[in-house]
Design a protein around this motif. Structure first.
Motif, short mmCIF file in Angstrom:
data_model
loop_
_atom_site.label_atom_id
_atom_site.label_comp_id
_atom_site.label_asym_id
_atom_site.label_seq_id
_atom_site.Cartn_x
_atom_site.Cartn_y
_atom_site.Cartn_z
N UNK A 118 0.81 -1.22 0.00
CA UNK A 118 0.00 0.00 0.00
C UNK A 118 0.84 1.27 0.00
N UNK A 119 2.16 1.12 -0.06
CA UNK A 119 3.03 2.29 0.07
C UNK A 119 2.93 3.25 -1.11
N UNK A 120 2.39 2.80 -2.25
CA UNK A 120 2.27 3.70 -3.41
C UNK A 120 1.12 4.68 -3.24
N UNK A 121 0.21 4.40 -2.34
CA UNK A 121 -0.96 5.26 -2.18
C UNK A 121 -0.99 6.00 -0.84
N UNK A 122 -0.08 5.66 0.07
CA UNK A 122 -0.05 6.36 1.35
C UNK A 122 1.34 6.26 1.97
#
Length: 335
Positions: A118-122
């Motif tokens: 999920x690091x690409x969005x948050x």
């Protein structure tokens, strides 16, 4: 799928609640999207204390509640684990079978996130990432030291790793080789290096990862998605869990996350909870990567054949290849 596609379900739930939680009733059923583990609904439960959110797991209408659709089996293990110190699972409120087979559980506070994916969005706070990963590893250790006898029907015999491998080899065989180069050779390589002895069976979640643990801040509130729990060697859970914490395995769809502990650090935390030492952990690292590659490649084929269209699947080939290469490297003596 809309709530109106479940005729009679709300009445069946309220009839069961009248027996188990008198004075309460559900309303406002809503389908929770995401995942492929059966039907999940959200609802409001009203009683003398006010309104609370609940989650309902429902077996598909007209199908035998078997395998991942055996929702009462899921409720069974939640009941068993509900009183275990240092382990958090949703409380089951009621259940029922008949025209509809279902169970109702509390909706735990917080979120379930997969930091590496999920690091690409948050942006994740590094201290939160470390605290959540450590808490998840510790709870897995607590789960694995619970006596199997606490869950009636759990198989206490020695784990059958060959059968576990055969199960996932079937999934891998359903993938296109071009989408997963080298995956067809991995089952034989895993068989050739299979541990000669394995730890005694423990209660295994089957899909244990940060994305299946709810957290309110850094406090775990509930381990969810028990569709494929079983009793087998603990390495099956560990190899899967640790793969999701390694950003190097997810090129293009994952990224390094500051604060994420290393696999060795998470293992140390796991053992500190009293879990038994796993002698052949590297083999289970490879097995976990193979399983993940098999699942992704299978889902990619379903997408390309139009059976479950999800454009995100087109981003997965580099990750699938990396998982396969990593598993092969471990089996060939790498780390």
């Amino acid at each position: 799928m809309e709530p109106q596609e479940f005729p009679g379900l709300e009445d069946a739930i309220n009839e069961a609640l009248a027996q188990d939680v008198p004075g309460s009733a559900v309303s406002s059923l809503e389908v929770l999207e995401g995942g492929h583990s059966g039907i999940t609904l959200a609802a409001k439960k009203t009683d003398t204390d006010g309104v609370a959110e609940v989650v309902i797991k429902v077996a598909p209408h007209g199908r035998q509640p078997k395998g991942r659709h055996d929702v009462l089996r899921q409720a069974h293990i939640l009941d068993a684990l509900g009183g275990v110190d240092e382990l958090v699972v949703p409380q089951v409120l009621t259940r029922g079978s008949g025209v509809w087979t279902f169970y109702v559980m509390e909706r735990c506070a917080g979120e379930a996130a997969e930091p590496v994916l999920n690091s690409s969005t948050r942006v994740f706070d590094k201290d939160v990432v470390r605290a959540r990963a450590d808490a998840a590893a510790r709870m897995l250790g607590v789960l694995h030291r619970q006596p199997i006898t606490m869950v009636a029907g759990a198989d206490s015999e020695l784990p059958d790793i060959a059968a576990e491998l055969a199960r996932w080899a079937k999934v891998a065989a359903a993938a296109y080789e071009d989408d997963a180069p080298g995956i067809s050779a991995l089952p034989d390589a895993l068989r050739a290096t299979m541990p000669s002895t394995v730890e005694a069976s423990v209660l295994v979640h089957g899909d244990y990862r940060l994305g299946n643990v709810l957290f309110d801040g850094v406090t775990p509130t509930g381990i969810i998605d028990w569709e494929i729990w079983t009793a087998t060697t603990p390495g099956v859970d560990l190899g899967w869990f640790l793969a999701f914490c390694d950003p190097n395995l997810f090129p293009g769809v994952g990224a390094p996350v500051e604060g994420m502990p290393t696999a060795d650090e998470l293992l140390e935390t796991y053992y500190s909870a009293g879990a038994s030492h796993i002698a052949d952990i590297d083999w289970f690292h490879a097995f976990g990567r193979f399983k993940l590659a098999a699942v992704m490649a299978h889902n990619l084929r379903r997408h390309r054949e139009g059976r479950h269209v999800d454009p995100f699947q087109e981003q997965l080939p580099p990750t699938i290849a990396t998982l396969i290469d990593s598993a092969r490297s471990i089996l060939d003596g790498g780390r």
